[in-house]
Design an enzyme around this catalytic site. Structure first.
Site, PDB file in Angstrom:
ATOM      1  CB  SER A 174      -0.978  -0.250   1.220  1.00  0.00           C
ATOM      2  OG  SER A 174      -1.772   0.869   1.174  1.00  0.00           O
ATOM      3  CG  ASP A 216       7.895  -7.622  -8.245  1.00  0.00           C
ATOM      4  OD1 ASP A 216       6.807  -7.264  -9.147  1.00  0.00           O
ATOM      5  OD2 ASP A 216       7.824  -8.670  -7.629  1.00  0.00           O
ATOM      6  CG  HIS A 266      -4.775  -2.883  -0.336  1.00  0.00           C
ATOM      7  ND1 HIS A 266      -4.124  -2.183  -1.507  1.00  0.00           N
ATOM      8  CD2 HIS A 266      -3.956  -2.121   0.761  1.00  0.00           C
ATOM      9  CE1 HIS A 266      -3.338  -1.215  -1.071  1.00  0.00           C
ATOM     10  NE2 HIS A 266      -3.264  -1.312   0.280  1.00  0.00           N
TER      11      HIS A 266
END
Length: 419
Positions: A177, A333, A390
């Site tokens: 996040s 990444d 998420h």
């Protein structure tokens, strides 16, 4: 010897009756809340300022079954987002559970998807003021990514100094996040500092910023209007107003959909709705086991830190990402909202971006089953984890474990010559 008065005898019978009715509570009290096998290999505080008491709290779990010698075993650093949320959750070797749905009683159970199966795993409660970390004053809480990077660098170098073997171990900084801003910040800071330091004092650094986030905005006129306002305020450098506009948009989307959480539209309840992690870490015995002041109140997310970094929310760190991707020793990444990630990646000023965008998107499988998709070229990888919201380690623990292990070790679709 005088006989016992009747009223005392009745009190004794009542007391015995109570004992018989509550055997579970008494036996539970004798059981360790934090068993020895669940204790971290190392834990404590890492100073970020030599003139104050401010420090980042850390827990480190050594690799369970490393494939190389300890001095060559990679170390993953995990940073949570928020901004202002504690990192001590999701992907460690132990999970907090509530047996038989009794939210008043929490216990630990082994996590089959732990990220420390092959690698060392370091959790940092970042920034200071988050979780068990200490901010000597509210003014010292970071308000921008440069300060975040400075504090993380101080903490990481202090951690490396704890054990000579850490000097040679490759370090991968991973996140979720809003931590997507922390990773390029520390990566940028380490890259700059390493250039000024002798080889013996440099951080053996690799970077990994990732995780599938939320993009579920309906294409309605009102949402588009609010989105345009947020973009306009961001371009104008009106950071607080831009963050307000973003919050308003997300709140409207929440109201429109009626979802339990925007982090995963499939869920009927929010992640950890009962706050089991906070209940566990606020247990006095757990605090004592971790060497934390028992008077500290653990909060999963800190309002004070969130407020301090509020103006930073809408500021871009794209230039830091570009800098890191250009470094030949760095692999980056990304997974934090597939559509939004692809949108800003296309605008990166990097000589390899064209080839990355033209690279085929490969089907990624774990144990023969669909796990997601991987698009890769050079030092940039973009992974979509199927069936996850998420919080990928919570939604897909085994696949997230396979992803991080293959990525670090350069196996399967993450091998250099695979694309």
């Amino acid at each position: 010897m005088e006989s016992m008065p009747l009223h005392n005898f009745l009190k004794l019978l009542l007391f015995i009756s109570i004992l018989r009715q509550c055997p579970n509570k008494l036996s539970a009290a004798s059981e360790p809340v934090f068993p020895k096998e669940a204790l971290p290999t190392k834990f404590g505080y890492l100073p970020v300022n030599s003139t104050t008491s401010s420090a980042i709290f850390y827990t480190f779990y050594e690799a369970q079954t490393p494939k190389t010698s300890v001095s060559q075993t990679p170390v993953l650093i995990w940073l949570q987002g928020g901004p202002g949320c504690s990192s001590m959750q999701l992907l460690g070797p132990w999970l907090v559970s509530s047996p038989k749905y009794n939210v008043n009683h929490v216990e630990l159970k082994a996590n089959p998807g732990s990220w420390n199966r092959l690698f060392g795993l370091l959790f940092l409660d970042n920034p200071i003021g988050v979780g068990f970390s200490i901010a000597s004053t509210a003014k010292e809480i970071p308000r921008d990514q440069h300060t975040v990077g400075k504090h993380l660098f101080a903490a990481i170098t202090s951690f490396i100094a704890l054990d000579p073997s850490f000097n040679s171990r490759p370090i991968y900084v991973t996140r979720e996040s809003y931590g997507g801003k922390y990773v390029p910040s520390i990566g940028y800071y380490i890259s700059e500092m390493n250039a000024k330091l002798p080889l013996s004092k440099r951080v053996n650094f690799a970077v990994n910023a990732f995780f599938l986030g939320l993009i579920n905005e309906k294409q309605k006129t009102l949402l588009e209007k609010l989105q345009a306002q947020a973009v306009g305020l961001t371009k104008a450098g009106s950071w607080s107003e831009a963050a307000d506009a973003r919050d308003e948009l997300l709140q409207l989307l929440q109201n429109m959909t009626g979802l339990a959480t925007l982090y995963d539209f499939r869920k009927l309840v929010s992640y950890d709705e009962e706050g089991l992690v906070s209940k566990f870490l606020n247990n006095v015995d757990v605090k004592k086991a971790l060497g934390v002041n028992v008077s500290m109140i653990y909060e999963e997310c800190s309002d004070a830190v969130g407020e301090a970094l509020y103006e930073d929310v809408m500021k871009s760190v794209k230039y830091m990402v570009e800098y890191l991707v250009k470094k030949s020793c760095t692999r980056f990444d990304l997974r934090d909202g597939v559509v939004s990630t692809e949108a800003w990646v296309k605008k990166m000023k990097w000589e390899g971006i064209g080839k990355f965008l033209e690279a085929d998107r490969k089907v990624w499988r774990v144990d023969g089953k669909l796990a997601g998709y991987v698009q890769k070229w050079g030092s940039l990888s973009h992974v979509v984890v199927a069936g996850a919201g998420h919080l990928v380690p919570t939604d897909q623990p085994l696949n997230s474990q396979a992803m991080i292990e293959d990525w670090v070790l350069g196996r399967g679709l993450f091998a250099k010559n695979k694309f």
